[in-house]
Design a protein around this motif. Structure first.
Motif, PDB file in Angstrom:
ATOM      1  N   MET A  41      47.940  41.433  36.493  1.00 43.36           N
ATOM      2  CA  MET A  41      49.074  41.917  37.278  1.00 43.36           C
ATOM      3  C   MET A  41      49.970  42.807  36.419  1.00 43.36           C
ATOM      4  SD  MET A  41      52.281  39.880  38.925  1.00 43.36           S
ATOM      5  CE  MET A  41      52.810  39.520  37.281  1.00 43.36           C
ATOM      6  N   LEU A  42      50.240  42.368  35.191  1.00 43.23           N
ATOM      7  CA  LEU A  42      51.103  43.150  34.305  1.00 43.23           C
ATOM      8  C   LEU A  42      50.502  44.514  33.980  1.00 43.23           C
ATOM      9  CD1 LEU A  42      52.364  40.381  31.849  1.00 43.23           C
ATOM     10  CD2 LEU A  42      53.706  41.608  33.590  1.00 43.23           C
ATOM     11  N   ASP A  43      49.186  44.599  34.043  1.00 47.70           N
ATOM     12  CA  ASP A  43      48.528  45.878  33.789  1.00 47.70           C
ATOM     13  C   ASP A  43      48.335  46.703  35.053  1.00 47.70           C
ATOM     14  OD1 ASP A  43      48.339  46.164  31.090  1.00 47.70           O
ATOM     15  OD2 ASP A  43      46.434  45.127  30.917  1.00 47.70           O
ATOM     16  N   GLY A  44      48.883  46.232  36.163  1.00 46.10           N
ATOM     17  CA  GLY A  44      48.906  47.047  37.367  1.00 46.10           C
ATOM     18  C   GLY A  44      47.655  47.006  38.223  1.00 46.10           C
ATOM     19  N   PHE A  45      46.798  46.029  38.011  1.00 45.07           N
ATOM     20  CA  PHE A  45      45.620  45.918  38.864  1.00 45.07           C
ATOM     21  C   PHE A  45      46.042  45.436  40.249  1.00 45.07           C
ATOM     22  CE2 PHE A  45      43.612  45.876  34.726  1.00 45.07           C
ATOM     23  CZ  PHE A  45      42.467  46.630  34.934  1.00 45.07           C
ATOM     24  N   SER A  46      45.336  45.891  41.273  1.00 40.88           N
ATOM     25  CA  SER A  46      45.634  45.493  42.651  1.00 40.88           C
ATOM     26  C   SER A  46      45.151  44.059  42.885  1.00 40.88           C
ATOM     27  CB  SER A  46      44.933  46.428  43.635  1.00 40.88           C
ATOM     28  OG  SER A  46      43.524  46.213  43.599  1.00 40.88           O
ATOM     29  N   TYR A  47      45.643  43.448  43.952  1.00 44.17           N
ATOM     30  CA  TYR A  47      45.197  42.108  44.315  1.00 44.17           C
ATOM     31  C   TYR A  47      43.678  42.095  44.490  1.00 44.17           C
ATOM     32  CZ  TYR A  47      49.994  40.469  45.280  1.00 44.17           C
ATOM     33  OH  TYR A  47      51.300  40.067  45.195  1.00 44.17           O
ATOM     34  N   LYS A  48      43.167  43.144  45.123  1.00 41.29           N
ATOM     35  CA  LYS A  48      41.727  43.227  45.366  1.00 41.29           C
ATOM     36  C   LYS A  48      40.946  43.271  44.053  1.00 41.29           C
ATOM     37  CE  LYS A  48      38.302  45.908  47.910  1.00 41.29           C
ATOM     38  NZ  LYS A  48      38.078  47.015  48.827  1.00 41.29           N
ATOM     39  N   GLU A  49      41.429  44.078  43.096  1.00 44.82           N
ATOM     40  CA  GLU A  49      40.749  44.175  41.795  1.00 44.82           C
ATOM     41  C   GLU A  49      40.825  42.846  41.043  1.00 44.82           C
ATOM     42  OE1 GLU A  49      41.372  48.816  40.488  1.00 44.82           O
ATOM     43  OE2 GLU A  49      43.158  47.527  40.559  1.00 44.82           O
ATOM     44  N   ILE A  50      41.991  42.212  41.065  1.00 43.96           N
ATOM     45  CA  ILE A  50      42.154  40.922  40.390  1.00 43.96           C
ATOM     46  C   ILE A  50      41.225  39.891  41.019  1.00 43.96           C
ATOM     47  CG2 ILE A  50      43.761  39.023  39.931  1.00 43.96           C
ATOM     48  CD1 ILE A  50      46.019  41.154  39.816  1.00 43.96           C
ATOM     49  N   ALA A  51      41.199  39.855  42.340  1.00 40.10           N
ATOM     50  CA  ALA A  51      40.327  38.915  43.052  1.00 40.10           C
ATOM     51  C   ALA A  51      38.871  39.124  42.656  1.00 40.10           C
ATOM     52  CB  ALA A  51      40.505  39.073  44.559  1.00 40.10           C
ATOM     53  N   GLY A  52      38.450  40.379  42.597  1.00 38.48           N
ATOM     54  CA  GLY A  52      37.071  40.685  42.224  1.00 38.48           C
ATOM     55  C   GLY A  52      36.730  40.277  40.802  1.00 38.48           C
ATOM     56  N   MET A  53      37.661  40.500  39.894  1.00 37.81           N
ATOM     57  CA  MET A  53      37.408  40.157  38.493  1.00 37.81           C
ATOM     58  C   MET A  53      37.363  38.655  38.267  1.00 37.81           C
ATOM     59  SD  MET A  53      39.451  42.782  36.077  1.00 37.81           S
ATOM     60  CE  MET A  53      40.479  43.821  37.089  1.00 37.81           C
ATOM     61  N   LEU A  54      38.167  37.907  39.010  1.00 34.90           N
ATOM     62  CA  LEU A  54      38.286  36.470  38.769  1.00 34.90           C
ATOM     63  C   LEU A  54      37.488  35.624  39.758  1.00 34.90           C
ATOM     64  CD1 LEU A  54      42.083  36.259  37.908  1.00 34.90           C
ATOM     65  CD2 LEU A  54      40.136  36.465  36.345  1.00 34.90           C
ATOM     66  N   GLY A  55      36.936  36.270  40.784  1.00 32.00           N
ATOM     67  CA  GLY A  55      36.127  35.535  41.748  1.00 32.00           C
ATOM     68  C   GLY A  55      36.947  34.627  42.658  1.00 32.00           C
ATOM     69  N   ILE A  56      38.159  35.081  43.006  1.00 28.87           N
ATOM     70  CA  ILE A  56      39.005  34.337  43.942  1.00 28.87           C
ATOM     71  C   ILE A  56      39.409  35.285  45.064  1.00 28.87           C
ATOM     72  CG2 ILE A  56      39.843  32.698  42.211  1.00 28.87           C
ATOM     73  CD1 ILE A  56      42.410  34.300  41.965  1.00 28.87           C
ATOM     74  N   SER A  57      39.981  34.754  46.142  1.00 23.80           N
ATOM     75  CA  SER A  57      40.351  35.603  47.278  1.00 23.80           C
ATOM     76  C   SER A  57      41.643  36.375  46.985  1.00 23.80           C
ATOM     77  CB  SER A  57      40.535  34.758  48.536  1.00 23.80           C
ATOM     78  OG  SER A  57      41.692  33.953  48.412  1.00 23.80           O
ATOM     79  N   GLU A  58      41.834  37.487  47.699  1.00 27.98           N
ATOM     80  CA  GLU A  58      43.052  38.273  47.549  1.00 27.98           C
ATOM     81  C   GLU A  58      44.283  37.455  47.916  1.00 27.98           C
ATOM     82  OE1 GLU A  58      43.180  42.425  48.938  1.00 27.98           O
ATOM     83  OE2 GLU A  58      41.006  42.206  49.253  1.00 27.98           O
ATOM     84  N   SER A  59      44.170  36.650  48.975  1.00 28.34           N
ATOM     85  CA  SER A  59      45.328  35.838  49.372  1.00 28.34           C
ATOM     86  C   SER A  59      45.660  34.805  48.293  1.00 28.34           C
ATOM     87  CB  SER A  59      45.100  35.160  50.721  1.00 28.34           C
ATOM     88  OG  SER A  59      43.990  34.299  50.664  1.00 28.34           O
ATOM     89  N   ASN A  60      44.644  34.275  47.635  1.00 30.48           N
ATOM     90  CA  ASN A  60      44.867  33.335  46.532  1.00 30.48           C
ATOM     91  C   ASN A  60      45.581  34.040  45.379  1.00 30.48           C
ATOM     92  OD1 ASN A  60      44.809  31.119  44.837  1.00 30.48           O
ATOM     93  ND2 ASN A  60      42.595  30.897  44.858  1.00 30.48           N
ATOM     94  N   VAL A  61      45.218  35.292  45.115  1.00 32.80           N
ATOM     95  CA  VAL A  61      45.899  36.076  44.076  1.00 32.80           C
ATOM     96  C   VAL A  61      47.383  36.194  44.424  1.00 32.80           C
ATOM     97  CG1 VAL A  61      46.113  38.368  43.013  1.00 32.80           C
ATOM     98  CG2 VAL A  61      43.844  37.373  43.370  1.00 32.80           C
ATOM     99  N   GLY A  62      47.680  36.524  45.671  1.00 38.82           N
ATOM    100  CA  GLY A  62      49.067  36.664  46.097  1.00 38.82           C
ATOM    101  C   GLY A  62      49.861  35.379  45.933  1.00 38.82           C
ATOM    102  N   VAL A  63      49.258  34.269  46.321  1.00 36.20           N
ATOM    103  CA  VAL A  63      49.924  32.968  46.173  1.00 36.20           C
ATOM    104  C   VAL A  63      50.176  32.676  44.701  1.00 36.20           C
ATOM    105  CG1 VAL A  63      49.592  30.471  46.445  1.00 36.20           C
ATOM    106  CG2 VAL A  63      49.037  32.015  48.334  1.00 36.20           C
ATOM    107  N   LYS A  64      49.168  32.901  43.863  1.00 32.58           N
ATOM    108  CA  LYS A  64      49.308  32.638  42.430  1.00 32.58           C
ATOM    109  C   LYS A  64      50.405  33.500  41.812  1.00 32.58           C
ATOM    110  CE  LYS A  64      44.840  30.708  41.286  1.00 32.58           C
ATOM    111  NZ  LYS A  64      45.422  29.484  40.753  1.00 32.58           N
TER     112      LYS A  64
END
Length: 173
Positions: free
Chosen positions: A127-150
């Protein structure tokens, strides 16, 4: 792939993304010696992964994934072999290991990031490096909504910690 090509790619990636790798390393390793060890581990993994890189993602995304996975494995191994050391000494080692001028806010932030669990730590760095929720979700293998909650929970946690510990910031939303 020929070794010369692999070496060229590694050098190019290190020149462009060394700071990205060091950011992950600094979030998982406290002392300068541990940071050096982890950085070397990451570079070895990057070297070994170059032949299988298929350009399906950007090199920065690929390097983040390798760095995070290597750091998580390394941290688990180190936790089993942990030798306590003074936090002040550890923070001084972090400051000494970086070419960046000392910023107490960054020292505090990295200290707080290290207290997070592995996934939250990874989400925070991405997040600090500006990756989108979708990119973070893809890299970590979790859902975009889970990224938002986290991210929402992490922000609340950091705000709470800044108010409790009298951090260099007093964060608010």
């Amino acid at each position: 792939m020929r070794e010369e090509e692999q070496k060229r790619i590694l050098e190019e990636w290190l020149n462009r993304y060394k700071a990205l790798i060091f950011k992950v390393v600094r979030a998982y390793a406290v002392t300068a010696m541990d940071q050096d060890d982890l950085f070397q581990e990451v570079i070895i993994q990057v070297w070994n992964s170059i032949p299988v890189f298929r350009n399906e993602s950007s090199p920065s995304t690929w390097l983040y994934r390798i760095s995070l996975n290597t750091a998580i494995k390394w941290a688990r191994k180190e936790r089993r072999q942990y030798k306590p050391e003074s936090l002040d000494d550890a923070l001084q080692n972090i400051i000494h290991a970086s070419d960046i001028p000392i910023d107490e806010r960054l020292v505090w932030l990295y200290e707080e990031i290290r207290t997070l669990d592995e996934i939250d730590r990874s989400v925070t760095l991405l997040m600090l490096d500006g990756f989108s929720y979708k990119e973070i979700a893809g890299m970590l293998g979790i859902s975009e909504s889970n990224v938002g909650v986290k991210i929402n929970r992490i922000k609340k946690h950091l705000i709470s910690q800044s108010q409790k510990k009298q951090s260099p910031w007093n964060l608010t939303i």
